[in-house]
Design a protein around this motif. Structure first.
Motif, short mmCIF file in Angstrom:
data_model
loop_
_atom_site.label_atom_id
_atom_site.label_comp_id
_atom_site.label_asym_id
_atom_site.label_seq_id
_atom_site.Cartn_x
_atom_site.Cartn_y
_atom_site.Cartn_z
N ALA B 52 -2.57 -39.41 59.16
CA ALA B 52 -3.02 -40.62 59.84
C ALA B 52 -4.48 -40.92 59.52
O ALA B 52 -4.86 -42.07 59.33
CB ALA B 52 -2.82 -40.47 61.35
N MET B 53 -5.30 -39.86 59.45
CA MET B 53 -6.72 -40.05 59.17
C MET B 53 -6.94 -40.65 57.79
O MET B 53 -7.85 -41.44 57.59
CB MET B 53 -7.41 -38.68 59.25
N LEU B 217 -3.57 -41.14 65.59
CA LEU B 217 -4.74 -40.26 65.70
C LEU B 217 -5.02 -39.92 67.15
O LEU B 217 -5.40 -38.79 67.47
CB LEU B 217 -5.97 -40.94 65.09
N GLY B 218 -4.84 -40.90 68.03
CA GLY B 218 -5.09 -40.65 69.44
C GLY B 218 -4.13 -39.63 70.01
O GLY B 218 -4.52 -38.71 70.71
N LEU B 219 -2.84 -39.79 69.69
CA LEU B 219 -1.85 -38.89 70.30
C LEU B 219 -1.91 -37.49 69.71
O LEU B 219 -1.62 -36.52 70.39
CB LEU B 219 -0.44 -39.46 70.11
N PHE B 220 -2.26 -37.37 68.44
CA PHE B 220 -2.26 -36.05 67.81
C PHE B 220 -3.65 -35.49 67.59
O PHE B 220 -3.93 -34.36 67.96
CB PHE B 220 -1.51 -36.10 66.47
N GLY B 221 -4.51 -36.28 66.96
CA GLY B 221 -5.80 -35.75 66.53
C GLY B 221 -6.74 -35.44 67.68
O GLY B 221 -7.27 -34.33 67.78
N VAL B 404 -13.82 -35.68 64.65
CA VAL B 404 -13.99 -36.81 65.58
C VAL B 404 -14.55 -38.02 64.84
O VAL B 404 -14.06 -39.15 64.99
CB VAL B 404 -14.90 -36.41 66.76
N ILE B 405 -15.57 -37.79 64.00
CA ILE B 405 -16.18 -38.89 63.25
C ILE B 405 -15.17 -39.54 62.31
O ILE B 405 -15.04 -40.76 62.26
CB ILE B 405 -17.38 -38.36 62.43
N PHE B 406 -14.43 -38.70 61.58
CA PHE B 406 -13.44 -39.24 60.65
C PHE B 406 -12.40 -40.07 61.38
O PHE B 406 -11.97 -41.11 60.90
CB PHE B 406 -12.76 -38.10 59.89
N MET B 407 -11.99 -39.61 62.56
CA MET B 407 -10.99 -40.37 63.31
C MET B 407 -11.55 -41.71 63.76
O MET B 407 -10.88 -42.74 63.67
CB MET B 407 -10.49 -39.54 64.50
N CYS B 408 -12.78 -41.70 64.26
CA CYS B 408 -13.39 -42.96 64.73
C CYS B 408 -13.55 -43.95 63.58
O CYS B 408 -13.13 -45.10 63.67
CB CYS B 408 -14.76 -42.69 65.35
N ILE B 409 -14.15 -43.48 62.48
CA ILE B 409 -14.40 -44.41 61.37
C ILE B 409 -13.08 -44.85 60.75
O ILE B 409 -12.89 -46.02 60.43
CB ILE B 409 -15.32 -43.76 60.31
N LEU B 424 -7.58 -45.89 70.34
CA LEU B 424 -7.71 -44.47 69.97
C LEU B 424 -8.08 -43.64 71.18
O LEU B 424 -7.46 -42.60 71.45
CB LEU B 424 -8.77 -44.33 68.88
N LEU B 425 -9.06 -44.12 71.92
CA LEU B 425 -9.53 -43.39 73.11
C LEU B 425 -8.42 -43.25 74.15
O LEU B 425 -8.13 -42.15 74.63
CB LEU B 425 -10.73 -44.13 73.71
#
Lengths: 150, 511
Positions: B52-53, B217-221, B404-409, B424-425
Motif C-alpha cells: 500500500a505504501m 495504510l490506516g488499517l494495517f500500517g 510513519v513519514i512514508f505512510m503520511c507522504i 489515514l488517521l
C-alpha cells in the motif's frame, strides 16, 4: 471477561457493527430501492445494512456466548498518543509550511512514541528523515510539494 | 487452429520475455525483490502495508514496471520472512511463522546457516514450480472465463469473498461482518448506474469513493506501528560471521529435504490458487504433513530440517499460484492480491481474460519477471545473507518514524488532499480498535475493493434476467460457484454446531 455470559470484546465488536449497520441502513433508506429487474442505488446498501445487523447479532449471541473470552490488552500506551498525534501534525502542516518542516515535526513527534527516546536523538532522526523525504519524494519522484513555505 | 494458437502463444511469451528483460523492468524487479526481502526480514512491517505504501509510486511509473515491483515485494517478503523466523524465533511475516518451530532450534544448534540455505532453496523450488503452474493454468482458465457474463462473475466474486472470510477463521461472524463492512464502504460515492451519491455524508472528496491507499495504510500500517513502537527491542545478531561454507547442507540434509520440498510445493500450489487460503495455511499443512510422514516425528520442534523445507516450499509456491485467479479471472484471493488488482485498475488495466490476450506484454512480462526475480532472490539471500543479518539489528526506534513519514507522504501524494491524511488517521484508530476486538482487517480491504464490482455484476445479472433470482442457478457455471458457496456456509454452520476448531485456527494467533 464476560458480561451476562457474553465475551466483552465480542459484545463491544457486535454493538459497533450493529451501529454501523444501522447507519448504512438509515443513510441508504431515502435512496431509490428499485425493483429486482431494475435495481435502484438503494437496493444493495439497504440489504447490506440488514446483513450487518444480523452478523452483529451472530457475533454477540453465538461467538460471544460460545467462543473464548479474549481480554483486549494494549501493548504500549505512548504510541497510542504520539503516532496519531504525528499524523495530525502532518495533516496540519504539509500545505501550510511545506515538506521539510512538516516531515521534521511529524517524525519528531512520532519518535516520542518510544519511551526510551531522547530529544537530541529524536531531532537527529527527524532532520535525516526530512532531508531524505525531500530527496526521495520531492526531487526523485517529482512530488508537487514545496520544500518550505513561511 | 490449435497450432495457430500455440504459435501465437509463443509470440506472446516472447513479447513477455522482451518486456521483462528491459533495463527498466529488471531494475523494478530488483528493487521489488530486495525491498520485499528487507521488509520480510523485519518483524513489525507487514507485506500489505508495504504494498500500500508503494502503490502511489505506481501512478508515476510505467504500469508494467510498477506491477513487477509490487509483485516482487509480495514474493520477496516470503523469502525474507524466514530469516527472522530462524534467527530470532520471530516471524518476519505470518507465512513464515511455522518456520520458527524448527528453524530456530537449528540456529541454536549452530546450524542457522544451513537452515537459511535450505529455506532459500526450498523457496526457490516452490516459487519456480508455482510460476510454471501459473503460466500453464492461467491461459486455459482465461479461455473458459471468456464465456463468463455478469452472473458468473457475481458468483465467482461471492465465492472469493466467502472463501476468504470462512476458510481460515474461528470467528466466521466477525470475518463476514468485516467483509460486509468493506463492501458497504466500497459503495460510498457516486453510483454509476443512477448518478446518485451514496453514503458520502456531504464530503465531496468521497464522491469518487473512499481513498483506498489511505484506508489500507490506516488499517494495517498505523496499527502495526502503534503496537510495536517502543516494545520491539533490537536484538543482537548471533550470526554476524556466517560463511558460505557453514551454510551448505550435508548429504543427509538433502536426502531428508527433497521429498518435503516437493510435497510442500504441491500443497502450496493448491492452497495458493484457492480463494481465501494462501501461504500461511499451506505452510502449516505442509508442516503437519511432514511430521506425519516422517519416521522421526519426535525430532520435529527440535531442528528437523524437513520442518522448514516443506513449509517454505509451500508458502512460496502458494504466493505464485495466488496470481492465477487474480490475473486470469480478475478475482483476488487475498487482501494483498486485491491491492495489486486495484493498482492495475487504477492504471486503467482490467485484469481478467482480456489481460492475457490484450496485454500479453504485461501478463507474460510479469510471469517472466517472477522467474528473474526468484533467481535474483537466491543471489540476494545466499551470498548476501550477512546484509540481512545486519538488517535484523536495525533498531525499530529508527525505523518506525520513517514508516510513519512514508505512510503520511504516500497517502498525501495520491490526490494532494488533506482529507486523505485524515482518512489515514481515522482508519488507523479504527484499525487499532479492530486489533483489540479481534476483527480481521484483511477481509475489509478485500470487500472494499471487490464491493463495487460485485454490486455492478449483481445488478447487471438481475437486469439481464429480468429480475429472476434463479438466473444464478440456471447457468451451470454460476450454479457451480454458488453451490460451492452454500457448501462453505454449511461447513461453517456444522463447525459452529459441533464446536470444532477450524482448519489451523492457531494462525490467527501467530498472524
Amino acid at each position: 471477561m464476560r458480561f451476562l455470559g457474553i465475551s466483552v470484546t465480542d459484545l463491544v465488536a457486535g454493538l459497533l457493527i450493529a451501529t454501523i449497520g444501522l447507519v448504512v441502513l438509515i443513510s441508504s433508506w431515502p435512496l431509490h430501492m428499485g425493483t429486482a429487474r431494475s435495481m435502484g442505488p438503494g437496493f444493495v446498501p439497504i440489504w447490506l445494512g440488514i446483513i450487518l445487523v444480523l452478523l452483529a447479532a451472530g457475533i454477540i449471541f453465538i461467538e460471544g456466548l460460545r467462543g473464548p473470552a479474549h481480554v483486549a490488552t494494549i501493548p504500549a500506551v505512548r504510541p497510542l498518543i504520539f503516532i496519531p498525534a504525528a499524523v495530525i501534525v502532518f495533516a496540519l502542516t504539509i500545505q501550510r509550511f511545506g515538506l521539510l518542516p512538516s516531515v521534521f515535526a511529524t517524525a519528531f513527534i512520532s519518535t516520542l512514541a518510544d519511551p526510551a527516546s531522547k530529544v537530541w536523538r529524536s531531532a537527529f532522526i527527524a532532520v535525516v528523515l526530512a532531508v531524505m523525504s525531500y530527496l526521495v519524494f520531492g526531487y526523485g519522484l517529482g512530488l508537487q510539494v514545496r520544500a518550505w513555505r513561511w | 487452429m490449435a497450432l495457430v494458437g500455440f504459435e501465437s502463444l509463443l509470440v506472446d511469451i516472447g513479447t513477455g520475455i522482451a518486456t521483462a528483460v528491459s533495463a527498466d523492468n529488471l531494475l523494478f524487479c530488483l528493487i521489488g525483490v530486495t525491498f520485499g526481502t528487507f521488509i520480510g526480514v523485519l518483524p513489525g512491517v507487514g507485506v500489505l502495508s508495504t504494498v500500500a505504501m508503494l502503490m502511489p509510486l505506481t501512478f508515476r511509473l510505467d504500469p508494467t514496471g510498477a506491477i513487477i515491483m509490487l509483485a516482487g515485494i509480495y514474493y520477496g517478503a516470503a523469502y525474507g520472512g524466514s530469516t527472522a523466523s530462524i534467527l530470532l524465533n520471530l516471524p518476519g511475516t505470518a507465512q513464515t511463522a511455522v518456520t520458527c518451530l524448527d528453524g530456530h532450534p537449528m540456529a541454536k544448534q549452530g546450524r542457522g546457516g544451513v537452515a537459511l540455505f535450505m529455506t532459500t532453496i526450498a523457496s526457490f523450488v516452490g516459487s519456480i514450480a508455482g510460476m510454471i503452474i501459473l503460466g500453464a493454468f492461467a491461459v486455459p482458465l482465461a479461455a473458459i472465463a471468456f464465456s463468463f457474463r455478469a452472473p458468473e462473475y457475481f458468483a465467482l466474486m461471492l465465492m472469493g469473498l466467502l472463501g476468504a472470510a470462512l476458510m481460515s477463521t474461528e470467528a466466521p461472524f466477525k470475518s463476514l461482518a468485516m467483509t460486509a463492512l468493506g463492501v458497504s464502504l466500497g459503495l460510498i460515492g457516486l453510483d454509476v448506474n443512477s448518478g446518485v451519491v451514496r453514503m458520502a455524508f456531504g464530503v465531496q472528496q468521497f464522491y469518487d469513493g473512499l481513498p483506498l491507499i489511505a484506508i489500507a495504510l490506516g488499517l494495517f500500517g498505523l496499527p502495526e506501528v502503534m503496537r510495536s513502537a517502543g516494545s520491539l527491542s533490537p536484538v543482537a545478531a548471533s550470526m554476524r560471521n556466517v560463511k558460505l561454507r557453514d551454510m551448505l547442507p550435508t548429504r543427509e540434509d538433502w536426502r531428508r529435504s527433497w521429498g518435503a520440498i516437493l510435497r510442500g510445493t504441491g500443497i502450496g500450489a493448491f492452497f495458493g490458487a484457492l480463494p481465501g487460503t494462501g501461504g500461511t495455511i499451506a505452510s502449516f499443512i505442509s508442516y503437519a504433513v511432514e511430521r506425519r510422514a516422517s519416521r522421526h516425528p519426535e525430532q520435529f520442534g527440535h531442528g528437523a530440517i524437513e520442518g522448514i523445507a516443506g513449509p517454505e516450499a509451500a508458502n512460496n509456491s502458494a504466493v505464485q499460484t495466488a496470481f492465477i485467479p487474480t490475473l486470469a479471472l480478475g478475482i483476488p484471493g487475498d487482501a494483498v492480491m486485491a491491492l495489486i488488482l486495484a493498482a492495475l485498475m487504477i492504471n486503467g488495466i482490467q485484469p481478467g481474460p482480456e489481460l492475457i490476450s490484450g496485454r500479453p506484454d504485461m501478463f507474460w512480462g510479469l510471469i517472466v519477471s517472477f522467474l528473474i526475480g526468484n533467481v535474483m532472490l537466491v543471489i540476494v539471500n545466499i551470498p548476501l545473507i550477512r546484509i540481512w543479518v545486519a538488517v535484523l539489528t536495525i533498531p525499530y526506534s529508527i525505523l518506525f518514524p520513517a514508516i510513519v513519514i512514508f505512510m503520511c507522504i504516500g497517502t498525501y501524494s495520491v490526490n494532494y488532499a488533506i482529507v486523505d491524511v485524515i482518512v489515514l488517521l481515522v482508519s488507523g484508530v479504527v484499525g487499532y480498535a479492530m486489533f483489540l476486538l479481534r476483527l480481521p482487517p484483511a477481509q475489509l480491504i478485500l470487500g472494499l475493493i471487490l464491493g463495487p464490482l460485485i454490486e455492478e455484476h449483481f445488478r447487471r445479472a438481475m437486469q439481464l434476467a429480468r429480475g429472476d433470482f434463479l438466473v444464478f442457478f440456471q447457468r451451470p457455471i454460476s450454479a457451480f460457484f454458488l453451490t460451492f458457496c452454500l457448501l462453505m456456509i454449511a461447513w461453517t454452520l456444522y463447525g459452529l454446531v459441533r464446536g470444532r476448531r477450524p482448519l489451523l485456527a492457531e494462525q490467527d494467533d501467530l498472524a
